[in-house]
Design a protein around this motif. Sequence first.
Motif, PDB file in Angstrom:
ATOM      1  N   ALA A 127      -5.893  -9.426  45.702  1.00 39.93           N
ATOM      2  CA  ALA A 127      -5.956 -10.540  45.682  1.00 39.93           C
ATOM      3  C   ALA A 127      -7.021 -11.213  45.368  1.00 39.93           C
ATOM      4  O   ALA A 127      -6.846 -12.141  44.335  1.00 39.93           O
ATOM      5  CB  ALA A 127      -4.697 -11.385  47.156  1.00 39.93           C
ATOM      6  N   SER A 128      -8.362 -11.457  45.883  1.00 35.93           N
ATOM      7  CA  SER A 128      -9.133 -11.834  45.760  1.00 35.93           C
ATOM      8  C   SER A 128      -9.728 -10.931  44.598  1.00 35.93           C
ATOM      9  O   SER A 128     -10.221 -12.645  43.592  1.00 35.93           O
ATOM     10  CB  SER A 128     -10.314 -11.264  46.649  1.00 35.93           C
ATOM     11  OG  SER A 128     -11.514 -11.783  46.304  1.00 35.93           O
ATOM     12  N   TYR A 129     -10.014 -10.019  43.789  1.00 41.11           N
ATOM     13  CA  TYR A 129     -10.063  -9.689  43.020  1.00 41.11           C
ATOM     14  C   TYR A 129      -9.034  -9.975  41.646  1.00 41.11           C
ATOM     15  O   TYR A 129     -10.021 -10.508  40.537  1.00 41.11           O
ATOM     16  CB  TYR A 129      -9.576  -8.135  42.391  1.00 41.11           C
ATOM     17  CG  TYR A 129     -10.101  -7.235  41.767  1.00 41.11           C
ATOM     18  CD1 TYR A 129     -11.721  -7.273  41.316  1.00 41.11           C
ATOM     19  CD2 TYR A 129      -9.009  -7.066  40.691  1.00 41.11           C
ATOM     20  CE1 TYR A 129     -11.539  -6.499  39.723  1.00 41.11           C
ATOM     21  CE2 TYR A 129      -9.382  -6.711  39.557  1.00 41.11           C
ATOM     22  CZ  TYR A 129     -11.066  -6.038  38.978  1.00 41.11           C
ATOM     23  OH  TYR A 129     -10.843  -5.503  37.982  1.00 41.11           O
ATOM     24  N   LEU A 130      -8.312 -10.720  42.171  1.00 41.58           N
ATOM     25  CA  LEU A 130      -7.382 -10.905  41.191  1.00 41.58           C
ATOM     26  C   LEU A 130      -7.182 -12.640  40.806  1.00 41.58           C
ATOM     27  O   LEU A 130      -7.171 -13.740  39.587  1.00 41.58           O
ATOM     28  CB  LEU A 130      -5.512 -10.585  41.141  1.00 41.58           C
ATOM     29  CG  LEU A 130      -5.576  -9.472  41.100  1.00 41.58           C
ATOM     30  CD1 LEU A 130      -3.811  -8.807  41.403  1.00 41.58           C
ATOM     31  CD2 LEU A 130      -5.693  -8.136  39.746  1.00 41.58           C
ATOM     32  N   GLY A 131      -8.002 -12.790  41.628  1.00 42.62           N
ATOM     33  CA  GLY A 131      -7.967 -14.219  41.943  1.00 42.62           C
ATOM     34  C   GLY A 131      -7.037 -15.079  42.502  1.00 42.62           C
ATOM     35  O   GLY A 131      -6.552 -16.239  41.828  1.00 42.62           O
TER      36      GLY A 131
END
Length: 190
Positions: free
Chosen positions: A173-177
């Motif tokens: 999720a963090s990678y996808l923003g």
Amino acid sequence: MKKADKLSSFFSNEFPFNKEGLEEFVNTFAIKSYPKGAIILENGAIENELRFLDQGIIREYYATNNKEKNINFFTNAGFITDFSSFTHATATKKYQECLTDVELRVLSKEKFLSFANQYNCGKLFIETIFQRIVIQKETEEFNHFVKTAEELYLDIMKSKPDWLLNIPQYHIASYLGITAETLSRIRKRM
């Protein structure tokens, strides 16, 4: 496959040294093990070694006092060095954390430069790595700009399915923003 075999295979396929040089080069790397949760690169540090991932998973991210943003995950055998910091002796802005127990093969910058001068191959290696990094980063930045989180998730499903099996969803999720909750909704729609 043995550790040295992964490194030898990488160079045989990607950077064809002469056989004698390759064997000598691979044998100069030391093996280092890190436990899950270990930080192996910190913002402000200057890269002074080549690090090749043999086994394990590493996340690469930026961080401020109150926020982290994942920018990459390393799950396959390959170099994880911040080559900009390594070649220009500048401080990195990145962090790298072991998401599992990790085994690396490591070579000091001093030994690399000695080898590169001896075999006249270091410049080609660095130039080729930089070209690949620039192309990869430009593609990732463009995709993050023009694609929705759902489209990016589909890309991960197609091109990096091991991420979805081995990396916690909150890191994806963090990678996808996006938030973990938003990722959960996207996954339910798939």
